[in-house]
Design an enzyme around this catalytic site. Sequence first.
Site, PDB file in Angstrom:
ATOM      1  N   ARG A   1      12.979   4.583  12.869  1.00 57.30           N
ATOM      2  CA  ARG A   1      11.430   5.257  12.621  1.00 57.30           C
ATOM      3  C   ARG A   1      10.743   4.781  14.170  1.00 57.30           C
ATOM      4  O   ARG A   1      11.511   4.105  14.640  1.00 57.30           O
ATOM      5  CB  ARG A   1      10.855   4.963  11.142  1.00 57.30           C
TER       6      ARG A   1
ATOM      7  N   ARG B   1       5.060  10.459  -2.772  1.00 59.66           N
ATOM      8  CA  ARG B   1       4.635  10.571  -1.357  1.00 59.66           C
ATOM      9  C   ARG B   1       5.981  10.825   0.062  1.00 59.66           C
ATOM     10  O   ARG B   1       6.930  10.338  -0.258  1.00 59.66           O
ATOM     11  CB  ARG B   1       3.934   9.463  -1.301  1.00 59.66           C
TER      12      ARG B   1
ATOM     13  N   HIS C   1      12.829  -2.415   2.011  1.00 59.65           N
ATOM     14  CA  HIS C   1      12.327  -0.980   2.590  1.00 59.65           C
ATOM     15  C   HIS C   1      13.166   0.323   2.405  1.00 59.65           C
ATOM     16  O   HIS C   1      14.538   0.436   2.778  1.00 59.65           O
ATOM     17  CB  HIS C   1      12.414  -1.259   4.676  1.00 59.65           C
ATOM     18  N   ILE C   2      12.749   0.638   1.936  1.00 61.56           N
ATOM     19  CA  ILE C   2      12.759   1.580   1.260  1.00 61.56           C
ATOM     20  C   ILE C   2      13.662   2.648   2.633  1.00 61.56           C
ATOM     21  O   ILE C   2      14.490   3.219   1.841  1.00 61.56           O
ATOM     22  CB  ILE C   2      12.446   2.755   0.141  1.00 61.56           C
ATOM     23  N   SER C   3      13.170   2.694   3.128  1.00 61.35           N
ATOM     24  CA  SER C   3      13.659   3.912   4.531  1.00 61.35           C
ATOM     25  C   SER C   3      14.256   2.584   5.310  1.00 61.35           C
ATOM     26  O   SER C   3      14.084   1.097   5.313  1.00 61.35           O
ATOM     27  CB  SER C   3      12.107   4.623   5.815  1.00 61.35           C
TER      28      SER C   3
ATOM     29  N   ASP D   1       1.773 -15.639   5.646  1.00 59.37           N
ATOM     30  CA  ASP D   1       1.401 -17.974   5.589  1.00 59.37           C
ATOM     31  C   ASP D   1       1.754 -17.958   4.033  1.00 59.37           C
ATOM     32  O   ASP D   1       2.161 -18.671   3.215  1.00 59.37           O
ATOM     33  CB  ASP D   1       0.197 -17.433   5.742  1.00 59.37           C
TER      34      ASP D   1
ATOM     35  N   ASN E   1       7.895  -5.445  -0.496  1.00 59.01           N
ATOM     36  CA  ASN E   1       7.934  -4.001  -0.060  1.00 59.01           C
ATOM     37  C   ASN E   1       6.705  -4.367  -0.020  1.00 59.01           C
ATOM     38  O   ASN E   1       5.946  -3.551  -0.601  1.00 59.01           O
ATOM     39  CB  ASN E   1       8.987  -3.123  -0.671  1.00 59.01           C
TER      40      ASN E   1
ATOM     41  N   TYR F   1      11.053   8.891   1.583  1.00 57.75           N
ATOM     42  CA  TYR F   1      10.842   7.855   0.331  1.00 57.75           C
ATOM     43  C   TYR F   1      11.489   8.204  -0.978  1.00 57.75           C
ATOM     44  O   TYR F   1      11.991   7.496  -1.994  1.00 57.75           O
ATOM     45  CB  TYR F   1       9.664   7.331   0.178  1.00 57.75           C
TER      46      TYR F   1
ATOM     47  N   GLU G   1      13.345  -9.163   0.789  1.00 56.90           N
ATOM     48  CA  GLU G   1      12.262  -7.760   1.684  1.00 56.90           C
ATOM     49  C   GLU G   1      13.637  -7.087   1.967  1.00 56.90           C
ATOM     50  O   GLU G   1      14.409  -6.500   2.403  1.00 56.90           O
ATOM     51  CB  GLU G   1      11.813  -8.509   2.449  1.00 56.90           C
TER      52      GLU G   1
ATOM     53  N   HIS H   1       4.167  -4.594   8.922  1.00 54.47           N
ATOM     54  CA  HIS H   1       4.128  -4.835  10.534  1.00 54.47           C
ATOM     55  C   HIS H   1       2.676  -5.797  10.987  1.00 54.47           C
ATOM     56  O   HIS H   1       2.614  -5.673  12.052  1.00 54.47           O
ATOM     57  CB  HIS H   1       4.244  -3.671  11.333  1.00 54.47           C
TER      58      HIS H   1
ATOM     59  N   PRO I   1       0.756  -1.272   0.054  1.00 59.99           N
ATOM     60  CA  PRO I   1      -0.072   0.202   0.368  1.00 59.99           C
ATOM     61  C   PRO I   1       0.717   1.362   0.303  1.00 59.99           C
ATOM     62  O   PRO I   1       1.587   1.302   0.571  1.00 59.99           O
ATOM     63  CB  PRO I   1      -0.774  -0.106   1.004  1.00 59.99           C
ATOM     64  N   ASN I   2       0.092   2.029  -0.144  1.00 56.36           N
ATOM     65  CA  ASN I   2       0.882   3.625  -1.105  1.00 56.36           C
ATOM     66  C   ASN I   2       2.189   3.236  -1.871  1.00 56.36           C
ATOM     67  O   ASN I   2       2.814   4.778  -1.910  1.00 56.36           O
ATOM     68  CB  ASN I   2       1.319   4.131   0.671  1.00 56.36           C
TER      69      ASN I   2
ATOM     70  N   ARG J   1       6.794   0.057  13.608  1.00 57.04           N
ATOM     71  CA  ARG J   1       7.360   0.183  12.110  1.00 57.04           C
ATOM     72  C   ARG J   1       8.867  -1.261  11.732  1.00 57.04           C
ATOM     73  O   ARG J   1       9.409  -1.080  11.725  1.00 57.04           O
ATOM     74  CB  ARG J   1       7.707   0.981  11.434  1.00 57.04           C
TER      75      ARG J   1
ATOM     76  N   ALA K   1       2.895  -1.439   4.794  1.00 52.90           N
ATOM     77  CA  ALA K   1       2.676  -0.797   5.923  1.00 52.90           C
ATOM     78  C   ALA K   1       1.880  -2.932   6.372  1.00 52.90           C
ATOM     79  O   ALA K   1       2.428  -2.891   7.702  1.00 52.90           O
ATOM     80  CB  ALA K   1       1.554  -0.122   6.068  1.00 52.90           C
TER      81      ALA K   1
HETATM   82  C1  DHK Z   1       6.572   1.736   3.665  1.00 48.50           C
HETATM   83  C2  DHK Z   1       5.932   2.449   3.831  1.00 48.50           C
HETATM   84  O1  DHK Z   1       4.505   1.654   3.563  1.00 48.50           O
HETATM   85  C3  DHK Z   1       5.506   2.339   5.438  1.00 48.50           C
HETATM   86  O2  DHK Z   1       4.031   2.083   6.118  1.00 48.50           O
HETATM   87  C4  DHK Z   1       6.702   1.201   5.964  1.00 48.50           C
HETATM   88  C5  DHK Z   1       8.207   1.024   4.479  1.00 48.50           C
HETATM   89  C6  DHK Z   1       7.914   1.379   5.886  1.00 48.50           C
HETATM   90  C7  DHK Z   1       9.113   1.622   3.442  1.00 48.50           C
HETATM   91  O3  DHK Z   1      10.423   2.180   4.293  1.00 48.50           O
HETATM   92  O4  DHK Z   1       9.216   1.160   2.650  1.00 48.50           O
HETATM   93  O5  DHK Z   1       6.717   1.232   7.553  1.00 48.50           O
END
Ligand code: DHK
Length: 147
Positions: free
Chosen positions: A109, A20, A102-104, A89, A76, A25, A100, A82, A12-13, A113, A79
Amino acid sequence: MSLPMIHILNGPNLNLLGRRQPEIYGHETLDDVGRDCAALARELGVETALFQSNHEGGIVEMIHTARDAASAIIINPGAYSHTSVAILDALNTFDGPVLEVHISNIHKRESFRHHSYVSLRADGVIAGCGTLGYQLALRRVVALLAT
Ligand code: DHK
């Protein structure tokens, strides 16, 4: 002979990547990530396909598709990293390497997270390397596929 296929799954997002919270990010879009990974894949002798869903069930279904269509998964989960036992599963039904991303740096944080369900399955985790993390993950899955 067909090249190994690697699916890059995004939660998502991440469709809003580049627009964003760029201070967290970055400015690259998800299309840029797809293009950069496809270019690196050509060098490494593999193929990539990039997917994104804002829905937990959508991500589960993307993983089910990868079971038959991909040799490795880069994910990735956003959210859902978490919160989602369902995504964990689903990944546990996949036989190949899972990386896996994660950009950040999720460990720098908020504490909610810091834990990722997906890490219980992932063969490697890359966090805090920006969108370059997808290319690092690609290099790693290609190395794992060669072993
Ligand atoms: C991306 C998200 O949307 C967050 O909800 C995660 C992750 C971190 C990222 O760092 O790519 O907590």
